[in-house]
Structures are given as structure tokens and as C-alpha cells.
Design a protein around this motif. Structure first.
Motif, short mmCIF file in Angstrom:
data_model
loop_
_atom_site.label_atom_id
_atom_site.label_comp_id
_atom_site.label_asym_id
_atom_site.label_seq_id
_atom_site.Cartn_x
_atom_site.Cartn_y
_atom_site.Cartn_z
N SER A 7 -2.96 -5.06 -2.35
CA SER A 7 -2.35 -6.11 -1.85
C SER A 7 -1.32 -6.89 -2.57
N ALA A 8 -1.28 -6.94 -3.94
CA ALA A 8 -0.44 -7.88 -4.84
C ALA A 8 0.71 -7.01 -5.17
N LEU A 9 0.77 -5.80 -5.00
CA LEU A 9 1.83 -4.96 -5.19
C LEU A 9 3.19 -4.78 -4.24
N GLY A 10 2.62 -5.22 -3.03
CA GLY A 10 3.72 -5.23 -1.81
C GLY A 10 4.19 -3.82 -1.57
N ARG A 11 5.53 -3.60 -1.20
CA ARG A 11 6.15 -2.22 -0.90
C ARG A 11 6.11 -1.22 -1.81
N ARG A 12 5.90 -1.37 -3.19
CA ARG A 12 5.94 -0.51 -4.29
C ARG A 12 4.53 0.10 -4.38
N GLY A 13 3.67 -0.89 -4.13
CA GLY A 13 2.10 -0.27 -4.03
C GLY A 13 1.98 0.64 -2.92
N PHE A 14 2.44 0.34 -1.68
CA PHE A 14 2.47 1.03 -0.74
C PHE A 14 2.92 2.35 -0.90
N ASP A 15 4.30 2.42 -1.22
CA ASP A 15 5.11 3.74 -1.61
C ASP A 15 4.26 4.44 -2.52
N THR A 16 3.83 4.00 -3.70
CA THR A 16 2.88 4.77 -4.62
C THR A 16 1.69 5.43 -3.93
N LEU A 17 0.89 4.64 -3.14
CA LEU A 17 -0.16 5.38 -2.62
C LEU A 17 0.35 6.24 -1.67
N ALA A 18 1.42 5.86 -0.77
CA ALA A 18 1.97 7.33 0.10
C ALA A 18 2.30 8.47 -0.54
N ASP A 19 3.09 8.42 -1.69
CA ASP A 19 3.41 9.42 -2.58
C ASP A 19 2.23 10.30 -3.14
N LEU A 20 1.33 9.31 -3.62
CA LEU A 20 -0.12 10.07 -3.97
C LEU A 20 -0.73 10.90 -3.03
N VAL A 21 -0.81 10.31 -1.81
CA VAL A 21 -1.39 11.26 -0.70
C VAL A 21 -0.56 12.23 -0.38
N CYS A 22 0.67 12.20 -0.33
CA CYS A 22 1.62 13.34 0.03
C CYS A 22 1.52 14.62 -1.10
N ALA A 23 1.10 14.03 -2.26
CA ALA A 23 1.24 15.02 -3.21
C ALA A 23 -0.22 15.83 -3.39
N CYS A 24 -1.08 15.38 -2.55
CA CYS A 24 -2.73 15.74 -2.77
C CYS A 24 -3.00 16.50 -1.44
N ASP A 25 -3.94 17.57 -1.89
CA ASP A 25 -4.65 18.10 -0.73
C ASP A 25 -5.77 17.04 -0.57
N CYS A 26 -6.06 16.76 0.82
CA CYS A 26 -7.07 15.53 0.79
C CYS A 26 -8.39 16.33 1.65
N TYR A 27 -9.35 15.76 1.13
CA TYR A 27 -10.67 16.48 1.64
C TYR A 27 -11.80 15.47 1.46
N ASP A 28 -12.94 15.42 2.54
CA ASP A 28 -13.96 14.69 2.52
C ASP A 28 -15.05 15.78 1.95
N PHE A 29 -15.95 15.34 1.07
CA PHE A 29 -16.66 16.10 0.15
C PHE A 29 -18.18 15.53 0.14
N SER A 30 -19.02 16.48 0.89
CA SER A 30 -20.40 16.07 0.46
C SER A 30 -21.21 16.99 -0.32
N TYR A 31 -22.30 16.36 -0.89
CA TYR A 31 -23.16 17.44 -1.77
C TYR A 31 -24.49 16.78 -2.18
N SER A 32 -25.35 17.78 -2.45
CA SER A 32 -26.61 17.15 -3.06
C SER A 32 -27.14 18.05 -4.23
N ASN A 33 -26.41 19.05 -4.62
CA ASN A 33 -26.77 19.62 -5.93
C ASN A 33 -25.43 19.90 -6.66
N LEU A 34 -25.41 19.55 -8.00
CA LEU A 34 -24.11 19.35 -8.95
C LEU A 34 -23.80 20.78 -9.20
#
Length: 305
Positions: free
Chosen positions: A262-289
Motif C-alpha cells: 500500500s505504500a508503494l503505489g503504482r510501482r508496487g502494483f506493477d511489480t506484483l503484476a509482473d511477478l504474477v505474469c512471470a510465474c506459473d501459479c498454484y495452490d499446493f496442499s500437503y501433509s508429507n514432506l
């Protein structure tokens, strides 16, 4: 010069005098303390860290000292002081070492705004990083501790740092925080791991810290490119499940796990958006390492195939 190259006497003299200068990733801390738990914890967990140049710039100057008054003798407490101010209430003296680690996290998250700071573990393989954002109690640190002893490199256990200039992840290699049942899980999974003493009855329960592998500390200057965004969750008895997640929902959840978004404004938003676009996104659940490691190894193998 590395911390373990100091004699016990030299280390104590610095801690109890002008301060022990310590490098942790891109930051330098000057730490003062007369508390035995602080000296013992630093000697054990930061042995492979470089000392900060006494004449150089120090990012954060802090101390952990016994509370004054009757608290010196009756239920002794530890007090965190930063630049002459005490931002937190004192804690029982037995909790001094976790207080130090929490205070170091606070120093960074409250004052560093040239990077987006995520409440996230970050691990790397083949130059590609997996970002693991999650709230407390999700099993994030347990998963991180397991992965870094099975071929993944530790960048951070608590603070993912994303550059707003090029989107790369900066390592902040420090001890891994473990609490309650996680400690026994990692002790079984990594019998050779080095742990600090357990502090019982903290606000987070029973807490300890695991030493980061020395070879990971030595590579703390090597940044990594984000490749996966994985939201982990420990579920007792659950089979490992890596389920694709939309980038829209990932962006929203990532914002919730950012300290300074919230303190970084537009640059923070753009950085997170670029991060998400650069990644494959998953939910991961587990019980055994072991199952969890196999799932992450499969991601890395697919990426280099």
C-alpha cells in the motif's frame, strides 16, 4: 571475516560494547546485548555470516537488553531498542532470541521501500525461484526447511524481496523459523540440521530457529528469477495436490501478503503484476514432506526439460 572466526571473548566484547556488526543478505545490523541467549543464538545460527565493516554504513542499529527496575530480578524481561526507541513491549527473557529475529524482520519490513516485501519463503533451483506466500500456520516454513535440504537453495524464509527495477528476487538468507509440531517434523526429516534452543510459551507457541546451510549463506549475493508462485497449505493426512490457480486470484492474495504494497503505489502494483505474469501459479496442499519435495522437483524438471 566470518562470525565463527571471532573467539568467544571477542564476540562477547563486541556484543556488550560498541556492537557486533553482522551482514545478512543486502543489509547490515549492529547488535548489542548482554543477554546470554542472544550471544549463544548468534554464535550458533550466524556462524557463516560475514561481519559488517566497523567503519562502514550500518542499516539497522539495535539492542536487546534486560528490562530495568524490578524486572531485573522478578520475572526478567528482554527489551528491544531500535535507534534509541522501544517499539514493542518487553518479552520474557527466555524469549529473547525469537524477539531478536522478529525485531530484525520488523526493521526490514518497516523501513525498506525500494523493493516489494512479501511475507513469503523463497527457494531456488536451476536459477529459477519458487515464491511461497502464506499466512502463519500454513506450513510455509516447514516446507521451506524441507526443500532446502533436498536440493533447493534458500533465499528467504520470511521476507521475499522483489526488485521494482528488474523483478528479480534478492536473497535474505537467515535462520528458518519453526514452531510447535514443525520442529519434530524437521528433526526427523533432516537429522543433521542445527537448531537453536526452544523458547516455550511465546505468542506463537514453542519457537526455535534452524541454521541456514553455510553454502546458501555464501551465495546470498546471487539473485534469482521468479518462476513459480505457490500458495502452500499443510493439511493433515492430505495427499499432495498442486492445483493451477488463476493469475487474478493470485494477484489479490499476493497483495494481502505484501508488507509494503500500500505504500508503494503504482510501482508496487506493477511489480506484483509482473511477478504474477512471470510465474506459473498454484495452490499446493500437503501433509508429507517427501511427497512435497517430489512435487517441487517435478516442477523444476519440467521447467528445464
Amino acid at each position: 571475516m566470518l562470525l565463527h572466526e571471532l573467539t568467544d571473548r571477542q564476540r562477547l566484547q563486541r556484543l556488550r560494547g560498541d556492537g557486533l556488526g553482522l551482514r545478512t543478505g543486502p543489509f547490515s545490523f549492529r547488535i548489542r546485548s548482554r543477554l546470554a541467549h542472544i550471544d549463544q543464538g548468534l554464535a550458533l545460527l550466524y556462524a557463516a555470516n560475514a561481519l559488517a565493516d566497523d567503519a562502514g554504513f550500518i542499516d539497522f542499529d539495535l539492542s536487546l537488553e534486560p528490562a530495568g527496575g524490578l524486572r531485573r530480578w522478578l520475572r526478567p524481561q528482554a527489551r528491544f531498542v531500535f535507534d534509541g526507541q522501544s517499539p514493542f513491549e518487553p518479552l520474557p527473557a527466555d524469549h529473547a532470541y525469537p524477539l531478536l529475529e522478529w525485531s530484525m524482520n520488523w526493521c526490514i519490513s518497516a523501513h525498506i521501500h525500494d523493493q516489494v516485501l512479501l511475507h513469503s519463503a523463497v527457494v531456488e533451483r536451476h536459477g529459477m525461484a519458487a515464491v511461497l506466500p502464506a499466512p502463519p500456520g500454513s506450513g510455509k516454513s516447514t516446507l521451506c526447511a524441507g526443500l532446502i535440504h533436498r536440493g533447493w537453495r534458500l533465499l528467504s524464509d520470511e521476507l521475499g524481496m522483489v526488485s521494482m527495477d528488474d523483478g528479480l528476487l534478492t536473497p535474505l538468507v537467515r535462520p528458518v523459523s519453526l514452531k510447535n509440531e514443525s520442529l519434530a517434523v524437521i528433526q526427523r526429516f533432516v537429522p543433521q540440521a542445527v537448531f537453536n534452543r526452544v523458547s516455550v510459551g511465546t505468542s506463537k507457541g514453542s519457537v526455535t530457529h534452524m541454521r541456514a546451510p553455510a553454502e546458501h549463506v555464501a551465495r546470498a549475493h546471487e539473485r534469482a528469477r521468479p518462476r513459480w508462485l505457490v500458495f502452500p497449505r499443510y493439511l493433515a493426512g492430505a495427499a499432495p495436490t498442486m492445483a493451477a490457480r488463476s493469475r487474478a486470484s493470485s494477484m489479490i492474495e499476493l497483495g494481502r501478503n505484501a508488507f509494503n504494497y500500500s505504500a508503494l503505489g503504482r510501482r508496487g502494483f506493477d511489480t506484483l503484476a509482473d511477478l504474477v505474469c512471470a510465474c506459473d501459479c498454484y495452490d499446493f496442499s500437503y501433509s508429507n514432506l517427501d511427497d512435497a519435495v517430489r512435487c517441487f522437483d517435478a516442477l523444476a524438471a519440467q521447467a528445464v526439460a
